[in-house]
Design an enzyme around this catalytic site. Structure first.
Site, PDB file in Angstrom:
ATOM      1  N   PRO A 359       0.825  -1.213   0.000  1.00  0.00           N
ATOM      2  CA  PRO A 359       0.000   0.000   0.000  1.00  0.00           C
ATOM      3  C   PRO A 359       0.860   1.263   0.000  1.00  0.00           C
ATOM      4  O   PRO A 359       1.920   1.320   0.622  1.00  0.00           O
ATOM      5  CB  PRO A 359      -0.800  -0.120   1.313  1.00  0.00           C
ATOM      6  N   GLY A 360       0.381   2.277  -0.704  1.00  0.00           N
ATOM      7  CA  GLY A 360       1.018   3.578  -0.663  1.00  0.00           C
ATOM      8  C   GLY A 360       2.180   3.777  -1.608  1.00  0.00           C
ATOM      9  O   GLY A 360       2.873   4.803  -1.519  1.00  0.00           O
ATOM     10  N   VAL A 361       2.439   2.844  -2.548  1.00  0.00           N
ATOM     11  CA  VAL A 361       3.581   3.011  -3.460  1.00  0.00           C
ATOM     12  C   VAL A 361       3.175   3.691  -4.763  1.00  0.00           C
ATOM     13  O   VAL A 361       4.026   3.928  -5.617  1.00  0.00           O
ATOM     14  CB  VAL A 361       4.249   1.646  -3.760  1.00  0.00           C
ATOM     15  N   GLY A 362       1.881   3.987  -4.948  1.00  0.00           N
ATOM     16  CA  GLY A 362       1.463   4.756  -6.117  1.00  0.00           C
ATOM     17  C   GLY A 362       0.888   3.942  -7.250  1.00  0.00           C
ATOM     18  O   GLY A 362       1.000   4.349  -8.407  1.00  0.00           O
ATOM     19  N   THR A 364      -2.441   3.158  -7.938  1.00  0.00           N
ATOM     20  CA  THR A 364      -3.610   3.817  -8.532  1.00  0.00           C
ATOM     21  C   THR A 364      -3.217   5.128  -9.197  1.00  0.00           C
ATOM     22  O   THR A 364      -3.684   5.450 -10.303  1.00  0.00           O
ATOM     23  CB  THR A 364      -4.668   4.060  -7.453  1.00  0.00           C
ATOM     24  N   SER A 680      11.097 -19.103   4.786  1.00  0.00           N
ATOM     25  CA  SER A 680      12.361 -18.369   4.761  1.00  0.00           C
ATOM     26  C   SER A 680      12.967 -18.175   6.143  1.00  0.00           C
ATOM     27  O   SER A 680      14.096 -17.683   6.245  1.00  0.00           O
ATOM     28  CB  SER A 680      12.158 -17.002   4.099  1.00  0.00           C
ATOM     29  N   LYS A 723      13.076  -7.143   1.996  1.00  0.00           N
ATOM     30  CA  LYS A 723      13.814  -7.612   3.166  1.00  0.00           C
ATOM     31  C   LYS A 723      15.102  -6.814   3.376  1.00  0.00           C
ATOM     32  O   LYS A 723      15.456  -6.470   4.508  1.00  0.00           O
ATOM     33  CB  LYS A 723      14.130  -9.107   3.010  1.00  0.00           C
TER      34      LYS A 723
END
Length: 774
Positions: A359-362, A364, A680, A723
């Site tokens: 979320p929030g990486v652009g 849309t 992992s 990570k």
């Protein structure tokens, strides 16, 4: 299963217990109960070993259910097939019982059983006989109503003489509310049970009389409304005669003219002409005419022949994308390639993009930027929480209040047949009895089929081939595979601290300055303040919380400016705790010294990378392994595989077999309220376990990620970019990764490669060499 042989049943003192949800089984009653097949076999085997007897406890669904203090011992008669995942169990109640339920051990719950007798004293039998006759009279009075008993059930009640058995048989035949049924099961007094049944039957008789009166009133009201309907129909006919051709004919001419102007294809024109012809048969004020006009207005308002001209200037597109979004190099390159193919081909290339990232990486806003670059209209449809297939394909017009699907509505609202259509949050869709929306989207997202997309409300094909569909998701886990196969997935990774700083300086800070009215007021937020916000207050993969924090800081400054204070107003890093409160994240990692049994792992989440600490402890015991911290099955198996490898190769580390046999191992992953899973963490668990057995401390500035096998191989893992960013935020110095992930190094953030020493390993023994101190 069937109990055979003469003689009374002997009830054991200890029987298996089954909590039946929302059902009450009475003694002497024959019931068919659904039972989930996954847990049925152990329960049935336990019952068979105890004479096919079982204790049934009524239960209620929900998180706060509590077993009531009432139970019945039942005999299992047979089992048959039921619905998918269930079987049907036929049981017969034997006797009431009080049960002390034991703590569950294994897959079957047991209880200590004490049968409850309902025998009457001789002096009370006369009153019970009177109650029985009164009950029979009430049952006969109720027989003519919908809630009454059948003639066979009434004959069965007359044949039962014993008061206690009569009360239980009557209770099993009547449709009782759950609270009353539980109350009857708890009562051991036959007279009390019959009094409760009498009260219930009296209430049912009153309800039946009230329903009959209401039914008569409804029939009279319906006759009155029918008369009014016929009068209104005659009035409409008279008004139509008086108005001449000013009613439906005028509407028919209007829609015919619009049809001729649009010049639609024959497969569309033919059904629309039939709908237009219906207007002449309806009165101008009839409901049917209103529905036909609403349908025609929507269909004729669709952009059948309206499209925007694409701006396929690649240099301008590059400038626009760079101006709107910082970073996202791979996504921008793929978008420019798409535009280049569209320019050479002379039309839409048919590619469906799916932007996947935290979320929030652009995601849309990137779709909005593509629409602005191409000069197309932008349409967004949020699919979060959508469970109804009709939301995509629309309702059939046979239903009252039918509407077209949201795709057709979006095309209509956009006013063009070739918008950029963003399907937001496709991973948040669900499915239930109303259908699967992701399956309904398959046709819309297939370039070979969407030329003839059929919305149920329209009833004929609509061409979606010119629409540029873009889907967004946080993760593709749980998304229908066929749905993913229709799209080209573009990963939108989280941002590094340097990228967040550039985004804040170029975009967020100017926008928030303008939104809070602080432009030209002497307010300055230097880069070191923004970095402090990023690292200590908004640790995330995107920049959404960073924007909120900047706005909060600027609002505090705006209050000072509005209060008449004179600037300048520099916001320094030391001012942040005064403005925002204590920093939720420390700059240093939580473990600040080398410790035995504590290792730091790297985890991937939907919101970016996280540091996952694994703690291990050894106690005197018998070699038992305990795992805590809400670990998933895969993570538990990784811990078991790591322990098995250490036991098998312990001699190489100076460990004797007795070191494992006399120790109980406890592995805990903190933040126990958060579920965790994945392979992992296997390497991290192996390091923590060997550290405990050997007493060697783990380097606290080293983090690990990798899957471990029983042979000691280290297998590759995913999400390494996120990570490594988490390791940088936590100020680690070294990261140990699988050798099979070395080829991904060119995709790693440059800041991570600069700040971290990345070591690639093939085996767990190589990991131990880098992880443990001498």
């Amino acid at each position: 299963m069937r109990k055979e042989g003469p003689g009374p049943l002997v009830i054991p003192r200890r029987l298996p217990v089954w909590e039946v949800p929302e059902r009450v089984v009475f003694p002497y009653a024959l019931e068919t109960l659904p039972i989930p097949l996954p847990g049925a076999r152990p329960l049935l085997e336990a019952s068979h070993s105890n004479g096919d007897l079982i204790v049934l406890i009524p239960g209620a669904r929900g998180p706060r259910r509590r077993p009531p203090a009432a139970a019945v011992v039942a005999l299992l008669l047979r089992m048959g097939p039921g619905n998918s995942g269930e079987g049907l169990l036929v049981v017969q109640g034997v006797t009431r019982a009080s049960v002390q339920v034991e703590r569950r051990r294994g897959s079957v719950r047991w209880g200590r059983v004490t049968p409850v007798s309902d025998r009457l004293e001789p002096e009370a039998r006369l009153a019970a006989t009177a109650l029985r006759r009164t009950l029979l009279e009430r049952v006969d009075q109720l027989s003519g109503t919908p809630r009454g008993l059948s003639s066979e059930a009434r004959e069965l009640l007359r044949s039962v003489e014993d008061p206690g058995r009569f009360a239980d048989v009557a209770a099993s035949q009547l449709a009782l509310p759950p609270p009353l049924a539980l109350k009857l099961l708890r009562s051991a007094d036959p007279a009390e049970r019959m009094n409760l049944l009498l009260g219930h039957l009296a209430t049912e008789l009153e309800i039946s009389d009230l329903q009959e009166r209401l039914g008569r009133q409804a029939r009279e009201e319906m006759d009155k409304r029918q008369r009014e309907y016929f009068l209104r129909q005659q009035l409409e006919a008279i008004q139509g005669e008086l108005a001449g051709e000013s009613g439906g004919a005028e509407g028919e001419a209007y829609y015919k003219k619009r049809l001729e102007e649009l010049a639609l294809p024959p497969e569309v024109t033919s059904p629309l002409q039939k709908e237009v012809a219906k207007l002449s048969r309806f009165g101008p004020f009839s409901e049917e005419a209103s529905q036909v006009r609403a349908y025609l207005d929507l269909v004729l308002d669709l952009p059948w022949n309206t499209a925007t001209q694409d701006r396929l200037d690649l240099r301008r597109a590059q400038r626009d994308l760079d101006a709107d979004h910082y970073g996202l190099k791979k996504a921008k390159e793929r978008i420019l390639e798409h535009l280049a193919v569209s320019k050479l081909k002379g039309g839409n290339s048919g590619t469906i993009f799916c932007f996947v990232g935290p979320p929030g990486v652009g995601k849309t806003s990137l779709g909005r930027a593509i629409a602005r670059t191409l000069g197309r209209k932008f349409v967004r449809m949020s699919l979060g929480g959508v469970r109804d297939e009709a939301e995509i394909r629309g309702h059939r017009r046979t239903y009252i209040g039918a509407m077209p699907g949201r795709i057709v509505q979006g095309i209509k609202n956009g006013g063009t047949r070739n918008p950029v259509f963003v399907l937001d949050e496709v991973d948040k869709m669900g499915s239930d009895w109303r259908g699967d929306p992701s399956s309904a989207l398959l046709e819309a997202l297939d370039p070979e089929q969407n030329r003839e997309f059929v919305d149920h409300y329209l009833g004929f094909p609509f061409d979606l081939s010119q629409v540029m569909f873009i889907a967004t998701a946080n993760t593709l886990d749980g998304v229908h595979p066929a749905f993913v196969d229709r799209m080209e997935v573009l990963e939108i990774p989280g941002y590094t601290d340097e990228e967040k700083l550039a985004i804040a300086v170029r975009h967020l800070l100017p926008n928030r300055m303008a939104a809070t009215g602080l432009e030209g007021q002497g307010v300055s937020v230097p880069d070191e303040t923004v970095l402090a916000l990023i690292r200590r207050f908004t640790r995330e993969a995107g920049v959404r919380n960073l924007e909120r924090s900047l706005e909060t800081v600027l609002r505090k400054v705006a209050r000072r400016v509005a209060g008449g204070e004179r600037g300048p107003f520099p916001v320094k890093p030391g001012d942040l705790e005064r403005l925002l409160g204590p920093a939720p994240f420390l700059q240093e990692e939580r473990v600040r010294e080398d410790r035995v049994g504590v290792a730091a792992g790297l985890a991937w989440t939907e919101t970016g990378g996280e540091i996952l600490f694994v703690e291990a402890a050894a106690l005197p015991g018998t070699g038992q392994l305990t795992l805590t911290g809400q670990l998933g099955d895969v993570m538990k198996e990784s811990a078991q595989a790591a322990l098995t490898y250490i036991k098998e190769h312990g001699a190489g580390h100076g460990l004797k077999p007795s070191a494992f046999a006399k120790k109980d191992i406890h592995v805990h992953v903190p933040q126990g309220a958060i579920p965790k899973d994945g392979p992992s963490a296997g390497v991290t668990m192996a390091v923590a376990l060997l550290s405990v057995f050997t007493g060697r401390a783990v380097h606290h500035r080293t983090a690990f990620s990798g899957e471990v096998t029983l042979r000691g191989d280290v297998l590759p893992v995913g999400g390494l970019r996120e990570k490594l960013l988490a390791a940088c935020r936590a100020r680690f110095k070294k990261v140990v990764l699988p050798e099979a992930n070395r080829h991904e190094q060119r995709e790693f953030p440059k800041s991570a490669l600069k700040e971290l020493e990345i070591v690639y390993v093939r085996t767990v023994d190589e990991v131990f060499a880098h992880a443990l101190k001498d």
